[in-house]
Design an enzyme around this catalytic site. Structure first.
Site, PDB file in Angstrom:
ATOM      1  N   LYS A  12       0.944  -1.300  -0.227  1.00 20.11           N
ATOM      2  CA  LYS A  12      -0.344   0.182   0.294  1.00 20.11           C
ATOM      3  C   LYS A  12       0.516   1.236   0.075  1.00 20.11           C
ATOM      4  O   LYS A  12       1.776   1.940   1.058  1.00 20.11           O
ATOM      5  CB  LYS A  12      -0.604   0.263   1.116  1.00 20.11           C
ATOM      6  CG  LYS A  12      -1.832   1.247   1.145  1.00 20.11           C
ATOM      7  CD  LYS A  12      -2.415   1.414   2.418  1.00 20.11           C
ATOM      8  CE  LYS A  12      -2.435   3.304   2.899  1.00 20.11           C
ATOM      9  NZ  LYS A  12      -2.262   3.566   2.038  1.00 20.11           N
TER      10      LYS A  12
ATOM     11  N   GLU B 160       7.683   2.296  11.973  1.00 17.92           N
ATOM     12  CA  GLU B 160       8.542   3.769  12.361  1.00 17.92           C
ATOM     13  C   GLU B 160       7.498   4.514  12.038  1.00 17.92           C
ATOM     14  O   GLU B 160       7.274   4.889  11.531  1.00 17.92           O
ATOM     15  CB  GLU B 160       9.641   3.056  11.183  1.00 17.92           C
ATOM     16  CG  GLU B 160      10.518   1.931  11.425  1.00 17.92           C
ATOM     17  CD  GLU B 160      11.833   2.094  10.575  1.00 17.92           C
ATOM     18  OE1 GLU B 160      12.256   2.855  10.748  1.00 17.92           O
ATOM     19  OE2 GLU B 160      12.048   0.314  10.381  1.00 17.92           O
TER      20      GLU B 160
ATOM     21  N   CYS C  60      11.987  11.763   8.316  1.00 20.64           N
ATOM     22  CA  CYS C  60      11.800  11.226  10.139  1.00 20.64           C
ATOM     23  C   CYS C  60      13.507  11.643  10.854  1.00 20.64           C
ATOM     24  O   CYS C  60      13.269  12.192  11.608  1.00 20.64           O
ATOM     25  CB  CYS C  60      11.310  10.134  10.360  1.00 20.64           C
ATOM     26  SG  CYS C  60      12.307   9.222   9.434  1.00 20.64           S
TER      27      CYS C  60
ATOM     28  N   GLU D 183       6.197  17.387  16.244  1.00 18.57           N
ATOM     29  CA  GLU D 183       6.908  17.030  15.130  1.00 18.57           C
ATOM     30  C   GLU D 183       6.395  18.175  13.718  1.00 18.57           C
ATOM     31  O   GLU D 183       5.278  18.589  13.564  1.00 18.57           O
ATOM     32  CB  GLU D 183       6.740  15.406  14.771  1.00 18.57           C
ATOM     33  CG  GLU D 183       7.588  15.616  13.270  1.00 18.57           C
ATOM     34  CD  GLU D 183       7.473  13.855  13.054  1.00 18.57           C
ATOM     35  OE1 GLU D 183       8.380  13.045  12.247  1.00 18.57           O
ATOM     36  OE2 GLU D 183       6.643  13.613  13.153  1.00 18.57           O
TER      37      GLU D 183
END
Ligand code: FAD
Length: 1011
Positions: free
Chosen positions: A687, A768, A802, A902
């Site tokens: 996906k 993650e 990230c 973030e």
């Protein structure tokens, strides 16, 4: 850059008579040198001599001492100096006399008593190599040289600049030196003997050496046109002034990365009508480069064609260690010769070419090696070249006896005089110390008596016949874990013109011919196209549609799971070698399609060239690495050796899984999440992220083309609502491999915890998520290294990694100095469409991301101080691209939202820490623990960071992004993830169950012989 591996040259041996002549000249030079006093660095007496003796005797001392010299300029107090001295020389590996160690330990009680003389000694050591601090001192030096018969060339200390202001300052210093020295020389009528060329003609007495990296912060070999324009802007005033005062300008040669650019700059600026005849100019060529013969031939041909006499300074090259380390790190061909004698032999071949072309080239032989100089003299005699038509050059503070000996022979000799402030010039001192102590270097071998004059005069070609070839390039050796046979894919070096051209063509080709294609779902090898079509667009130009993808629904998800479940038994039984072979083949296909994949990453994900190419390399690495890792695991391992029982552990795949990938590494992460479970024997449903579904479709195309059976891998682009959530929750899905946002990751984690009827396994989630990564800059950090690293870590790919840096923690002592240089450096970043090779900051992925980041910037304005914000030019605005101005906030506090949350964009929050304790506390005070960085030159502080800075990937004295498969297994903990390490040796175990098989081998009282 040219192909670094041209055909091997033949190392011809000169004829006997010539060789004899070289020996005679060499012996005469040695004899003349013997009559001179030995260099103070190598004499028996004095502090320098002692330091050199220790350095030569103890490599650990040498390393620590040179590192201390390097950090000294950053140390502001006596206590700091003493602390660093203790940390470096108190190191256990350093075999210092016990009394000295004790003295060092006690020095904290009276730091001034120790620090002051240490600093004074090192400053005076620097004075050995730096000819003066001011232009006035330089004039004095030129006078002294003239009296001795020496000509002079001037070099202003200071290399890479990080901002326009620094480059302006460098330009101003050059102009000032030209003016001051020209004025002084105007009233001194007598030139030095070495200033007289053929026919006693007086040559330009003012000779200035320039390093191009100091002319602009914006040197990008990947974008030569823009770099050249920036370089020329500051070079023209120097050339103009030089022409006006009759000076000679020499272009120094720096690292290989800048070599082609320097040559291009030299030729193209001298082709400008204004500079056709003046000033006199020359360029350095490095004999240690494999390219140099071709470069010299081209240069000679150019000079003839343009009828432009030029100087060429032949050197061996000052960056040998750097070039070999960098090439090996990056898997690039090593551009330098790898045996010292090869560089010496190359120097001799180039010497001959130079001497054969003295009608257009004025050769300068810059070497401290008697053999190299004697060879030049003998060849000049053979070719009948006027001894005044060429010169020797040597550095200030080095090889004084050689200068004297050559002058006595009637040769022209020029001294290269570095000037500038002593403390900031320490990098220059370290280079000179390294040169003086280098094992293979002429200076050390002669001055320490490690080789006799006869040995030092041996023809390098003879030496080559005696020595073994060393491999040109090899992969770095993995340590600590059992090595896996694997080599990282090499990124493209965009300094190579052929690579640049291929990439530009691929982008143009994609944009012209491949846009707008419709990509179906692929279930069990069947294309499912009659679904709602979604468009994927270029973030830099949203009206450009990259492709359409058919959105899968819940029924498709059901079909995909059913097909995967059905095929799983067969895929599990397929030999590992076969499965791994598919991955290797897919890697080869990707390598073959690299430029096209890069183009797609540039267009669909908005990646700048090097970022796109890094993504492709990482995808290839994942394929090859996991294939190799699975081969390694494909055997039973003994759990314990015991008589009568054979006990082994083996691995079996989990079953069916879903790979849910983000858009920020749309090829690499998607490939990793897919192929790790696949090669382990699981069936996988892909996906991809919606924003980058076309890249996902191309990955699917490659896997099938590589031979992966259609039952093993299925492609289902969809939103979470349409089918994603359904897939994740499906009872027959045994695992989810996810990388993405914290919100979605936590949702998946929660959902996986619910065991449904019909579910065979506890669902495993490899998760993650994000990061709020910090870099700490210690008081003694090297800012020349830290500033570019911080820029790359914070703003590379517009901060959408990230691993990106979003919290910069500056120690009090360096806060203001760092910010002043850093904020000036920020303004050099180019913001724009990533299809242009020079773009550094790209648009963000979509409008939702843009709005979210802008909202954070607004929040930042309220919480902290807006210290810098980039400007978006008209082209950005007109394109409708999702641009966000890169932004830096200062005065941030740990509780601020911009410090805690973030942002995933080009926004940097700067915090000030009073102590290292506070800095580590700030860094660890986060929900996340992914990457972190620490810049320091204190061994003790670095040791503390290793222990106390709690993140999954800690980087010391380098940026915090750019993890490389196997070298930096990647992943974090806390809200950054479950502690798994992508690209590491244990990663495959996430997709496998261990099985233990114990067999009683005792039959009627006997066991097989091996037991
Ligand atoms: C006036 C002057 C100007 C200079 N300008 C420049 C410049 O613009 N750019 C620049 O790069 N350097 C420059 N240099 C530095 C110069 O390159 C070094 O001083 C020089 O390489 C030392 O060479 P040598 O002949 O004096 O000594 P040698 O001891 O004979 O040679 C040492 C050199 O051999 C090479 N070498 C060492 N080990 C190996 C190996 N294993 N395999 C292959 N090669 C090896 C390296 O180049 C090393 O520096 C300049 C030097 C002088 C004197």
């Amino acid at each position: 850059m040219q192909n670094p591996n041209p055909p091997e040259p033949s190392f011809e041996v000169p004829d006997g008579a010539l060789e004899a002549r070289i020996r005679t000249i060499g012996a005469d030079v040695f004899a003349a040198m013997a009559a001179c006093p030995p260099p103070s660095l190598f004499s028996k007496k004095g502090a320098f001599a002692k330091i050199m003796q220790w350095s030569l005797a103890d490599p650990a001392f040498k390393t620590q001492l040179f590192r201390f010299v390097d950090v000294l300029p950053a140390l502001k107090t006596n206590a700091e100096i003493v602390r660093h001295l203790q940390e470096y020389l108190g190191d256990q590996a350093v075999a210092l006399h016990p009394a000295l160690k004790a003295g060092l330990a006690a020095s904290s009680f009276a730091p001034a008593l120790v620090a002051a003389p240490v600093k004074a000694n090192i400053v005076s050591l620097a004075q050995e190599f730096v000819a003066g601090e001011t232009a006035a001192e330089l004039v004095e030096r030129v006078r002294t040289n003239t009296a001795r018969g020496l000509a002079t060339t001037i070099d202003l200390l200071g290399e890479a600049v990080v901002s326009e202001a620094e480059a302006d300052h460098f330009l101003a210093r050059n102009l000032e030196v030209l003016d001051t020295v020209a004025a002084a020389l105007a009233v001194e009528s007598t030139p030095a003997a070495s200033d007289r060329g053929p026919g006693d003609r007086v040559l330009p007495r003012l000779n200035l050496s320039v390093k191009i990296s100091a002319l602009t912060p914006d040197v990008q070999p990947a974008d030569p046109e823009t770099s050249l324009a920036a370089l020329k802007q500051r070079l023209r005033p120097i050339l103009r002034r030089a022409a006006a005062v009759g000076a000679f300008i020499n272009f120094d040669m720096e690292s290989y990365r800048l070599k082609d650019l320097t040559l291009q700059l030299f030729r193209s600026i001298l082709e400008e009508p204004e500079f056709h005849a003046a000033p006199a100019a020359g360029i350095a060529l490095q004999a240690y480069l494999r390219d140099s013969e071709r470069d010299l031939r081209d240069l000679v041909a150019w000079a003839r064609r343009r009828n432009r006499p030029i100087g060429v300074r032949l050197v061996k090259g000052a960056y040998w260690d750097y070039e070999t380390v960098i090439a090996r790190q990056r898997g690039w061909p090593v551009p330098v010769w790898t045996r010292k004698a090869e560089s010496d032999a190359s120097f001799e071949r180039l010497t001959v070419t130079l001497l054969e072309n003295v009608d257009v080239i004025a050769p300068a032989f810059a070497s401290h090696n008697v053999r190299s100089c004697a060879h030049a003299i003998a060849q000049a005699e053979r070719l009948g070249v006027d001894p005044r038509a060429y010169e020797f050059q040597a550095l200030y503070g080095m090889a004084d006896e050689l200068k004297t000996a050559l002058l006595q022979r009637g040769s022209r000799v020029r001294e290269y005089c570095a000037i500038g402030e002593l403390l900031p010039g320490m990098a220059y001192l370290v280079r000179r110390l390294l040169e003086n102590t280098s094992n293979e270097g002429f200076i050390r071998r002669r001055n320490l008596g490690e080789a006799s004059p006869d040995e030092l005069l041996i023809n390098p070609v003879h030496l080559l016949a005696r020595t073994e070839t060393t491999p040109d390039v090899g992969p770095p050796t993995p340590l600590a874990v059992e090595p896996t046979a694997f080599t990282n894919a090499a990124n493209l070096d965009f300094a190579v013109a052929a690579h640049r051209e291929r990439q530009a063509r691929a982008i143009a080709d994609y944009a012209a011919h491949r846009l707008g294609r419709r990509w179906p779902c692929i279930i069990n090898g069947r294309a499912v196209a009659d679904r709602p079509l979604r468009a994927s667009v270029n973030p830099a130009n949203p009206s450009q549609i990259i492709g359409y993808w058919a959105e899968g629904n819940a029924a498709d998800a059901e079909a995909a799971v059913a097909a995967a479940v059905a095929y799983f038994p067969e895929w599990r039984r397929t030999p590992v070698e076969t499965r791994a072979g598919y991955l290797d083949r897919a890697a080869d296909l990707m390598e073959a399609r690299r430029a096209e994949l890069n183009a797609l990453l540039i267009l669909e994900a908005g990646k700048p060239w090097t970022e796109a190419d890094g993504d492709t390399s990482e995808a290839i690495d994942f394929l090859r690495y996991y294939a190799a890792e699975m081969r390694r695991r494909d055997r039973a391992t003994l759990t314990q050796r015991v008589p009568g029982e054979h006990c082994v552990q083996r691995w079996t795949p989990r079953g069916v899984g879903v790979a849910v990938a983000p858009w920020n590494f749309p090829l690499a992460i998607l490939a990793g999440l897919t192929v790790a479970p696949l090669v382990a024997g699981n069936c996988v449903i892909i996906k991809p992220a919606q924003q980058t579904a076309v890249i996902g479709a191309v990955l699917m195309e490659i896997l099938l083309a590589a031979g992966v059976p259609p039952g093993a891998v299925h492609f289902l682009p969809c939103s979470g609502a349409a089918a994603g959530a359904h897939l994740v929750a499906h009872p027959r899905v045994d695992f989810v491999a996810f990388t993405g946002s914290r919100r979605v990751g936590c949702e998946i984690w929660a959902r996986a915890g619910q065991t449904l009827p019909g579910q065979m396994n506890l669902k495993k989630v490899v998760c993650e998520m994000g990061g709020k990564n910090a870099i700490i800059i210690d008081d003694d950090a090297d800012l020349d290294e830290a500033i570019p690293a911080v820029l790359h870590s914070a703003f590379g790919y517009a901060g959408q990694k990230c691993s990106a840096l979003s919290r910069l923690i500056l120690l009090d002592g360096i806060h203001d100095a760092f910010l002043e240089r850093f904020l000036a450096a920020c303004s050099t970043l180019r913001i724009g469409d990533p299809k242009h090779p020079g773009t550094f900051i790209n648009p963000v992925i979509d409008d939702a991301a843009r709005r979210s980041i802008l909202a954070f910037i607004e929040k930042g304005r309220r919480e902290a101080t807006l210290a810098w914000q980039g400007t978006l030019d008209e082209a950005c605005a007109a394109s409708g691209g999702y641009y966000v101005p890169p932004t830096v906030f200062t005065g941030c506090r740990p509780e601020h939202a911009i410090v805690r949350e973030e942002i995933f964009g080009p926004v940097l929050a700067v915090l000030r820490a009073r102590t290292l304790d506070e800095a580590f506390a700030f860094a660890n005070d986060s929900d996340y623990a992914l990457t972190g960085g620490f810049f320091s030159r204190s061994p003790r502080a670095l040791a503390r960071a290793r222990d106390e800075f709690l993140v999954g990937n800690l980087y010391l004295n380098r940026g915090c992004t750019g993890a490389i498969v196997q070298r930096h297994p990647f992943g974090g903990f806390r809200m950054s993830g479950g502690g798994t390490k992508a690209g590491g040796p244990e990663y495959l175990e996430n997709f496998l169950f261990p099985r233990v098989i114990a067999e009683n081998t005792l039959r009627r009282g006997f066991t097989p012989p091996e037991e």
